[in-house]
Design a protein around this motif. Structure first.
Motif, mmCIF file in Angstrom:
data_model
loop_
_atom_site.group_PDB
_atom_site.id
_atom_site.type_symbol
_atom_site.label_atom_id
_atom_site.label_comp_id
_atom_site.label_asym_id
_atom_site.label_seq_id
_atom_site.Cartn_x
_atom_site.Cartn_y
_atom_site.Cartn_z
ATOM 1 N N SER A 54 -3.134 4.784 -14.593
ATOM 2 C CA SER A 54 -3.481 3.457 -14.095
ATOM 3 C C SER A 54 -2.949 3.293 -12.678
ATOM 4 O O SER A 54 -1.909 3.834 -12.333
ATOM 5 N N LEU A 55 -3.680 2.565 -11.862
ATOM 6 C CA LEU A 55 -3.269 2.364 -10.474
ATOM 7 C C LEU A 55 -3.242 0.877 -10.156
ATOM 8 O O LEU A 55 -4.098 0.121 -10.623
ATOM 9 N N PRO A 56 -2.277 0.461 -9.352
ATOM 10 C CA PRO A 56 -2.214 -0.951 -8.959
ATOM 11 C C PRO A 56 -3.246 -1.262 -7.881
ATOM 12 O O PRO A 56 -3.485 -0.444 -7.002
ATOM 13 N N VAL A 57 -3.853 -2.428 -7.980
ATOM 14 C CA VAL A 57 -4.759 -2.902 -6.933
ATOM 15 C C VAL A 57 -4.278 -4.302 -6.562
ATOM 16 O O VAL A 57 -4.179 -5.173 -7.428
ATOM 17 N N ARG A 87 8.880 1.367 -4.681
ATOM 18 C CA ARG A 87 9.235 1.385 -6.099
ATOM 19 C C ARG A 87 10.751 1.273 -6.222
ATOM 20 O O ARG A 87 11.477 2.053 -5.614
ATOM 21 N N VAL A 125 11.646 4.408 -3.422
ATOM 22 C CA VAL A 125 10.707 5.277 -2.708
ATOM 23 C C VAL A 125 9.475 4.444 -2.351
ATOM 24 O O VAL A 125 9.179 3.463 -3.021
ATOM 25 N N THR A 143 3.406 5.051 -3.159
ATOM 26 C CA THR A 143 2.284 5.742 -2.528
ATOM 27 C C THR A 143 0.959 5.448 -3.218
ATOM 28 O O THR A 143 -0.083 5.846 -2.725
ATOM 29 N N ASP A 144 1.000 4.767 -4.359
ATOM 30 C CA ASP A 144 -0.269 4.365 -4.965
ATOM 31 C C ASP A 144 -0.916 3.214 -4.187
ATOM 32 O O ASP A 144 -2.091 2.911 -4.394
ATOM 33 N N LEU A 145 -0.123 2.552 -3.346
ATOM 34 C CA LEU A 145 -0.659 1.454 -2.534
ATOM 35 C C LEU A 145 -0.476 1.810 -1.066
ATOM 36 O O LEU A 145 0.642 1.835 -0.575
ATOM 37 N N PRO A 146 -1.550 2.078 -0.371
ATOM 38 C CA PRO A 146 -1.409 2.471 1.034
ATOM 39 C C PRO A 146 -0.948 1.265 1.866
ATOM 40 O O PRO A 146 -1.213 0.128 1.481
#
Lengths: 461, 486
Positions: B46-49, B77, B279, B282-285
């Motif tokens: 799953s990825l955050p949007v 994070r 850190v 990186t899932d959210l540019p």
């Protein structure tokens, strides 16, 4: 329209062929002919084409085990965007394929790590390279393609899995530019390093599939469209004189000759900062792995351990029992280098060196259009030749790491000479340079035609 | 000798309709774990949007608090293992918070302004519920959008902290980004308390001076109302002052406010590491916040409570208290200004809103916006009082009827026959009847006791159910007595 259930006039139906072949190969984690029979292939350019999906990429209704005990029995409620896009064009998911735990190549000898997770060691009939000979397993995705059990496979490439396994099995494997293929549905362990890659029997098929799965996806904020002007272009190829396994030496020279004959200019041009690739990758990948795997705690999904007294012991047990040794080692390493005093020394330096590597590659790709490198094979990592320390093993793996660090596309392709085993080489280009890699690989295929997979596979060409 | 330095960390729950990184609804009180999806449960793959509404609200709040806004939106994070946190890390902003270097003016308390160190957007965790020897988890709240605001340690008393929270509460409600309800956890507050020797000033943002300062920073949690914030901080500052006065040292620790005992207590040490191994997410540019977008958000800013209060005092001649009341809720201040624009006398309108209208709203548990009282109806009612001569009692009854029936005041007065009785010939029989019925009062009045006049007037008003014109009644009473008829 090609029918996935086979053409009786040509012999065995597809699912019978797979059932028989799979007994010898063991590529699939889950392959369910009964379910397949119920699938009706949609219309589209891939109609009826069997697709294998590595078990860390979500397919609704299939287990998303990631090669880990931690996710035993976990069934995905969603389908990854890349898979969905292929299904929309008619491809049918044949099954999910085995992988190393979370795709992390074991850097320790098997005696330490145990063998759970990898497929069986039978030589895939399509590949002349035999993973059985090595002490390291090959991912099931490439095996399934090489054995003619799937026309295409999707698998993740963080530290080179797609290219390494494709090379081992004599097929093509693409690691796309970072961000070009949606990662939605991929259980990433290192989000900034990992992509969804493609394995297929020919460069043309890889390209066809890549063109379908690429592009912006609202479900992955990092995804982006492939620029329209990123067509083929440039025929300047840089190489780096290295000593590879003797069996590879001949293939390497043959590939250079072939490229020269076919209008590519090949020259010695070492890619930048090679000595940094391994330590920088090792630090960043470990840190991201420790972070990304934190969610696996047995509380909401996956393995739930019995007998826990309190929430903390529940989590401890689940992670203690669920993760294999390689995963634990990387989590430990990643956790430590995110803490003072190591953080500054290792992690923060790696971050700035990675930026330097990216800049250096930008410059490098001003001088050449692609770089030809060997694919570091799993056999390079055996720890058998006295290199019994971790950096030593990893160092042999370095050719697969640069693409991850700089977000570059890389395509591994088989080169067969004189009836020997195919040797995997890779072409790496600048971001969005996939088309020029396909062009070069297709030119090479004129001289080194890829082996036809057995079974019904040749119908899918 | 020692001066308390108090800083607050305040979490604001944004009023978005969906969660900050997934489309699940943000609602409270639903069936546990019914408002969840793979993203807010941290499922593999799953990825955050990012929710644009959450970003807009956070930017709006950053503007309102005069923050400078980061050029890019970046997330990190922050790791800690806790079962109510689905991914075992929180997506938050550590390295580059959305807003920095802002300020917040306390509405009373001498116009003190407190620096805002940073403001950032993050996700909330779920809830852990202990039932006997079982622990239950509800993730409905997990992934709800929060804005965290960190103030500089510039507050000195519990009262100032309470004021700050009240001021902030007004602001977030004005902006419509949060309901400001501390009891329900929409605003949550932790506090840091330390002591610095008087006369030693620190640059804002600096920690206590190095070299083993006498006052280590104490963090206080569990402050779930602004009153508790005041009580807990007053308790804590005097506790620390007492320790220092006796030559002791204040231990750096986390303490909890014990509401029942009225004290702060050292929290059991959970051995929790404060090293969050942050850190980049990186899932959210990184998302560039272009000036055009920010300008668009800025245009949505409304006049904030403090300046508005000053303006109401200045422009309408209101008392500070009246303006304070009116600006507590944006609805009320808006209502007031619309009524004034329609011709209501500002002070009278303010006084009605503060007394009668508020009393009915409280009783009916309504907000002004939900009530049938429109500014037009209030203006009409005030007009009936001022020009139509209706008395206070009738006016209050009319207001009640407006609330009950949702009809216009003039119509109610007309239909109920509540128009004032202003004709002599109509009132004369009433006055005569009253004088006859109260001979003792009439006698006293003749003897010059003026108090009796008020009494008799009151009786006449009662007789006419408030409709009699009191001035006319008084004149008539005098006339009748003079004529010797009473």
């Amino acid at each position: 329209m090609r029918l996935i259930m086979g053409k009786p006039e040509k012999g065995k139906p597809y699912h019978i062929y797979v059932e028989e072949t799979e007994k010898r190969i063991g590529a699939f984690r889950e392959f369910d002919p009964a379910r397949l029979r119920g699938e009706s292939a949609g219309e589209g350019p891939l109609s009826g084409l069997p697709l294998a999906v590595q078990e860390n990429i979500a397919v609704r209704g299939f287990r998303q085990g990631c090669g880990s005990r931690m996710l035993e029995g976990f069934v995905s409620p969603v389908t990854a965007t890349a898979v969905r896009r292929l299904q929309d064009r008619g491809a049918v998911v044949a099954g999910t394929t085995k992988m190393e735990e979370f795709g992390l190549l074991r850097l320790f000898p098997d005696g330490v790590s145990g063998k759970e997770g990898g497929p069986e060691r039978e030589n895939p009939p399509g590949g002349a390279c035999s993973p059985r000979d090595d002490d390291h397993p090959v991912g099931g995705a490439a095996s399934a393609v090489a054995a003619g059990m799937a026309a295409v496979a999707l698998a993740s490439d963080g530290e080179g899995e797609v290219r390494r396994d494709a090379a081992a099995c004599g097929v093509y494997g693409l690691r796309p530019s970072w961000g070009v293929v949606s990662r939605r549905g991929l259980a990433s362990v290192s989000p900034s390093l990992e992509t969804v890659g493609v394995v297929a029997g020919t460069a043309a098929r890889v390209r066809e599939v890549f063109r379908i799965i690429r592009g912006r996806d609202d479900g992955d904020p990092c995804s982006r469209d492939h620029p329209a002007d990123a067509g083929p272009g440039g025929r300047r190829i840089g190489t780096y004189r290295i000593s590879i396994e003797p069996s590879g030496e001949e293939a390497w020279r043959a590939a250079l000759d072939s490229l020269g004959r076919r209008g590519f200019s090949v020259r010695e041009a070492p890619p930048p900062m090679m000595e940094h690739w391994v330590p920088v990758y090792q630090a960043l990948a470990a840190a991201e792995t420790a972070s990304s795997l934190a969610r696996f705690d047995g509380v909401r999904f996956g393995r739930r351990s019995g007998g826990a007294e309190d929430p903390e012991s529940l989590v401890r047990r689940a992670r203690g029992e669920g993760f294999g040794i390689e995963v634990k080692l990387r989590i430990l390493l990643g956790t430590h280098i995110l803490r003072p005093p190591w953080r500054e020394l290792f992690h923060d330096r790696a971050v700035s060196q990675r930026a330097a590597i990216r800049r250096a590659f930008d410059e490098y790709f001003g001088e050449v259009d692609m770089v030809l490198l060997p694919v570091s094979p799993p056999s390079a990592l055996g720890g058998r030749d006295g290199d019994d320390h971790l950096p030593g093993w990893r160092n042999k793996d370095r050719f697969n790491l640069a693409a991850a660090l700089a977000g570059l596309p890389a395509l591994s392709f088989p080169v067969t000479t004189g009836g020997g085993r195919p040797v995997g080489l890779q072409l790496m280009g600048p971001p969005f340079g996939e088309e020029r890699l396909f062009e070069a690989a297709e030119a090479l295929a004129e001289d080194f035609p890829p082996a036809s997979p057995p079974g019904l596979g040749r119908d899918w060409r | 000798m020692f001066r308390p330095r108090i800083g607050l960390e305040i979490h604001i729950r944004l009023l978005t309709s969906s969660k900050v990184f997934c489309p699940c609804p943000v609602r409270y009180g639903d069936e546990p774990n019914s408002l969840v999806c793979p993203v807010c449960l941290g499922y593999p793959g799953s990825l955050p949007v990012l929710n644009g509404e959450a970003l807009r609200m956070a930017c709006l709040l950053a503007h309102a608090l005069n923050c400078s806004i980061a050029p890019d939106l970046r997330f990190d994070r922050k790791h800690y293992f806790y079962p109510d946190m689905p991914k075992n890390y929180q997506i938050t902003q550590v390295s580059a918070p959305l807003g920095r270097d802002g300020s917040l003016e306390l509405e009373t308390g001498g116009g003190k302004t407190v620096s805002i160190r940073q403001l950032h957007l993050e996700e909330d965790a779920g809830k852990m519920i202990h039932r006997g020897n079982r622990t239950l988890l509800d993730y409905n709240r997990a992934g709800s959008p929060l804005v965290e605001i960190v103030t500089a340690p510039e507050l000195e008393t519990g009262e100032e902290a309470e004021l700050l929270l009240r001021s902030l509460r007004r602001i977030v409600r004005y902006l419509g980004v949060c309901d400001g309800n501390m009891e329900e956890g929409s605003m949550r507050c932790d506090a840091n308390v330390s002591m610095s020797p008087r006369g030693v000033e620190h640059s804002p943002g600096a920690e206590a001076p190095s070299g083993d300062p006498p006052g280590r920073k104490v963090e206080i949690k569990n402050l779930n109302s602004s009153r508790f914030v005041r009580l807990a901080l007053d308790y804590e500052t005097s506790r620390q002052r007492e320790i220092l006065r006796r030559g002791g040292r204040v231990a750096g620790e986390t303490r909890l406010w014990n509401e029942a005992a009225g004290v702060t207590e050292a929290m059991r040490d959970k051995g929790e590491s404060s090293d969050y191994r942050n850190v980049p997410e990186t899932d959210l540019p990184p998302f560039p916040l272009d000036p055009e977008y920010l300008e668009g958000v800025k245009r949505q800013l409304v006049e904030l409570p403090s300046p508005r209060k000053r303006r109401l005092v200045r422009d309408y001649g209101l008392s500070g208290d009246a303006a304070d009341f009116l600006t507590e809720e944006k609805d009320v201040a808006d209502f007031f200004e619309r009524a004034a624009a329609l011709g209501a006398d500002p002070r009278t309108a303010a006084s009605w809103l503060r007394s009668e209208v508020r009393r009915i709203l409280n009783r009916e548990n309504l907000s002004l916006g939900e009530s049938p009282l429109t500014e037009k109806r209030l203006v009409e009612l005030l007009g009936l009082v001022r020009e139509g001569g209706i008395g206070g009692g009738i006016a209050r009854k009319t207001l009640e009827e407006v609330f009950r029936t949702g009809r216009d005041p003039a119509e109610i007065v007309r239909e109920r026959g509540w128009e004032p009785i202003t004709r002599r010939d109509a009132l004369l029989p009433v006055v005569e009847k009253i004088l006859a019925a109260h001979p003792k009062a009439a006698r006293e009045l003749r003897e010059g006791k003026d108090r009796a006049l008020d009494f008799l007037t009151g009786m006449a008003l009662k007789e006419t159910a408030g409709r009699a014109d009191p001035g006319l009644v008084k004149a008539l009473i005098s006339d009748v007595l003079k004529e010797g008829r009473g």
